[in-house]
Write a protein that holds these residues in place. Structure first.
Motif, PDB file in Angstrom:
ATOM      1  N   LEU A 246      40.658  -7.757 -14.979  1.00 51.68           N
ATOM      2  CA  LEU A 246      40.620  -6.616 -15.895  1.00 51.68           C
ATOM      3  C   LEU A 246      39.316  -5.841 -15.746  1.00 51.68           C
ATOM      4  N   LYS A 247      38.208  -6.548 -15.644  1.00 54.80           N
ATOM      5  CA  LYS A 247      36.915  -5.888 -15.492  1.00 54.80           C
ATOM      6  C   LYS A 247      36.861  -5.067 -14.210  1.00 54.80           C
ATOM      7  N   GLU A 248      37.374  -5.604 -13.128  1.00 53.30           N
ATOM      8  CA  GLU A 248      37.383  -4.866 -11.855  1.00 53.30           C
ATOM      9  C   GLU A 248      38.269  -3.628 -11.947  1.00 53.30           C
TER      10      GLU A 248
ATOM     11  N   ILE B 154      43.893  -2.653 -21.445  1.00 58.30           N
ATOM     12  CA  ILE B 154      43.373  -3.862 -22.093  1.00 58.30           C
ATOM     13  C   ILE B 154      44.445  -4.550 -22.927  1.00 58.30           C
TER      14      ILE B 154
ATOM     15  N   ASN C 206      40.319 -12.013 -16.994  1.00 62.91           N
ATOM     16  CA  ASN C 206      39.214 -11.166 -17.447  1.00 62.91           C
ATOM     17  C   ASN C 206      38.472 -10.541 -16.271  1.00 62.91           C
ATOM     18  N   LYS C 207      38.316 -11.305 -15.204  1.00 64.11           N
ATOM     19  CA  LYS C 207      37.651 -10.769 -14.017  1.00 64.11           C
ATOM     20  C   LYS C 207      38.483  -9.646 -13.397  1.00 64.11           C
TER      21      LYS C 207
ATOM     22  N   TYR D 265      46.920  -6.242 -20.549  1.00 60.49           N
ATOM     23  CA  TYR D 265      46.378  -7.468 -19.975  1.00 60.49           C
ATOM     24  C   TYR D 265      46.393  -8.601 -20.996  1.00 60.49           C
TER      25      TYR D 265
ATOM     26  N   LEU E 144      39.004  -1.873 -14.687  1.00 58.39           N
ATOM     27  CA  LEU E 144      38.366  -0.868 -15.531  1.00 58.39           C
ATOM     28  C   LEU E 144      37.215  -0.168 -14.806  1.00 58.39           C
ATOM     29  N   MET E 145      36.502  -0.891 -13.960  1.00 54.44           N
ATOM     30  CA  MET E 145      35.430  -0.268 -13.184  1.00 54.44           C
ATOM     31  C   MET E 145      35.998   0.771 -12.221  1.00 54.44           C
TER      32      MET E 145
END
Length: 484
Positions: free
Chosen positions: A179-181, A32, A176-177, A35, A183-184
């Protein structure tokens, strides 16, 4: 849940899972952070690139215009061109005069809540005082982050004409998209890793605890008064095998010494205790005798400092008497030596106090600083110093022309060291290995317990004592112990 009551197997499994969880949290935090730093650098560089390109377009318009190149003609110079530049670079452009009044904007409808007609005086002042005449303001509005850069516009002769303002919206939706992918995916990977860690820890702990339980059962059955069986374990690890071999070796030694120990233990313990106590009582007598002799020789009723000297001599005698009293009291309680106490002491002052009881003029004291604080027992520290200094005195022949004993106290990081050097007869090579053994002595008198006692005191405080020696050149003892 009390972790102290958990079994070794449970602890291994829990620690393995915790290790994976901590690693996942750390990696997620670093990701995080990375990023966000990349997004920050991306927006900064993108704004600089757009600003550079727009300035080139503005400079071109200024060069090609037929209007006078003055501040008041800026709205005419950029009457239509400012919209073309906005369309090419897809970024709103605002032009202000040098007093901060809006001259021209590529935004056809200027709303008061989005574009101010006048610049803040702080912006004007900061822009004028910067080296490169560039100022960037960052603020948040309606949940979105904006950057506004301010720079001067000049003509070919570098005359300042206006202030260029570029409002820039930081759009992080794509980052952000992404980063979210990421982290998942990382979460799924660590869920699998936690399951693997639990299975792995289960089998490893089962293998370890099986051998340890066998060893524990055998140790619980060990008795001094009976014949004990050795441990036989096959297919075990190298560490467990070393533990088993150590236990079996201990059983052999235990059986060999059980009979001798039972018959000699009590008699030998009392014999050594009696010698140790005799030596401990004898130690304070020598400083007391030296103190009295020094007082007798130096006593001068006319001395203006006579009261101070009397107090110093009295304190020295009282301290040694207290030491003898504590030894006698402790011996009456089942022949114990004075209890070890840990108190904050200025080692320099204590060593100096211990040296004051000696009359030899050749004893020199060299402290590194005036104060070195460490935790030690005051009486025991005096005993260590007086024993080593007395040994140094006794090592120097009586007819020696230039006797010298040097006592130093040095600071060594978390440790403090006391160094006693003499230029006496030295220690022979064949006796160096026995120098700290009880009852060993090279003197015609004494019981040889002094250095053994010093070593025992120092090691009680997690310290060490070492020495170097050369025949006919002298010996150096070094006592080192931690400050805390």
């Amino acid at each position: 849940m009390n972790k102290k009551r958990l079994s070794l197997r449970a602890r291994i499994i829990i620690n393995m899972v915790l290790l994976v969880l901590v690693a996942s949290v750390l990696i997620a935090a670093v990701t995080i952070y990375q990023y966000r730093e990349e997004a920050k650098d991306y927006h900064k560089e993108r704004l600089e690139r757009k600003e550079k390109a727009i300035r080139q377009s503005i400079d071109f318009v200024i060069r090609e215009t037929t209007y006078p190149k003055t501040t008041d003609k800026i709205p005419l110079i950029f009457k239509d061109e400012i919209f073309d530049i906005d369309a090419i670079h897809n970024l709103q452009i605002n032009l202000y005069d040098l007093n901060g009044r809006l001259l021209k904007s590529s935004k056809r409808t200027i709303l008061r809540d989005s574009t101010e007609a006048f610049l803040d005086p702080i912006i004007l002042k900061t822009l004028a005082n910067t080296v490169d005449h560039r100022y960037v303001v960052k603020n948040k509005e309606a949940g979105q982050t904006f950057q506004s850069s301010y720079t001067y516009i000049t003509d070919e002769k570098f005359k300042t004409l206006a202030i260029l303002n570029l409002p820039y919206l930081e759009n992080d939706d794509f980052l952000n998209k992404e980063l979210k992918e990421f982290l998942m995916r990382l979460a799924y990977a660590y869920l699998v890793l936690i399951f693997v860690a639990i299975v792995f820890a289960y089998f490893i702990s089962k293998f370890i605890t099986k051998s340890l339980r066998t060893i524990s059962d055998k140790m619980n059955e060990t008795r001094l008064e009976k014949r004990n069986k050795k441990i036989q374990i096959e297919s075990t690890s190298e560490e467990i095998e070393a533990l088993v071999n150590a236990y079996n070796s201990m059983i052999d030694e235990l059986e060999a010494s059980a009979v001798v120990l039972a018959t000699n233990e009590r008699e030998q313990a009392w014999r050594e205790m009696a010698k140790q106590v005799a030596h401990e009582i004898k130690n304070p007598l020598t400083p007391m005798r030296l103190t009295v002799q020094s007082f007798q020789r130096k006593f001068d009723p006319q001395d203006e400092n006579i009261h101070q000297k009397v107090n110093e001599y009295s304190n020295t005698l009282i301290e040694q008497i207290d030491t003898m009293s504590s030894i006698a009291s402790a011996f009456s309680n089942f022949a114990k030596m004075p209890a070890q106490k840990s108190e904050n002491l200025n080692v320099v002052n204590i060593v100096k106090l211990a040296l004051d009881i000696f009359n030899e003029h050749y004893i020199e004291f060299y402290p590194e600083t005036e104060e070195i604080i460490a935790k030690f027992d005051r009486t025991q520290l005096i005993r260590v110093v007086t024993n080593l200094v007395k040994n140094g005195i006794q090592a120097i022949p009586e007819d020696f022309e230039n006797p010298k004993i040097k006592v130093s106290v040095v600071n060594e990081g978390d440790n403090v060291s006391i160094i006693i050097e003499d230029n006496g007869s030295g220690i022979a090579e064949d006796t160096k290995a026995k120098i700290f053994e009880p009852k060993f002595t090279t003197k015609s008198s004494g019981m040889g317990l002094g250095l053994a006692m010093v070593k025992n005191i120092v090691e009680t405080y997690n310290g060490s004592i070492t020495f170097t020696s050369q025949l006919e050149k002298g010996t150096t003892f070094k006592v080192t112990f931690p400050k805390e």
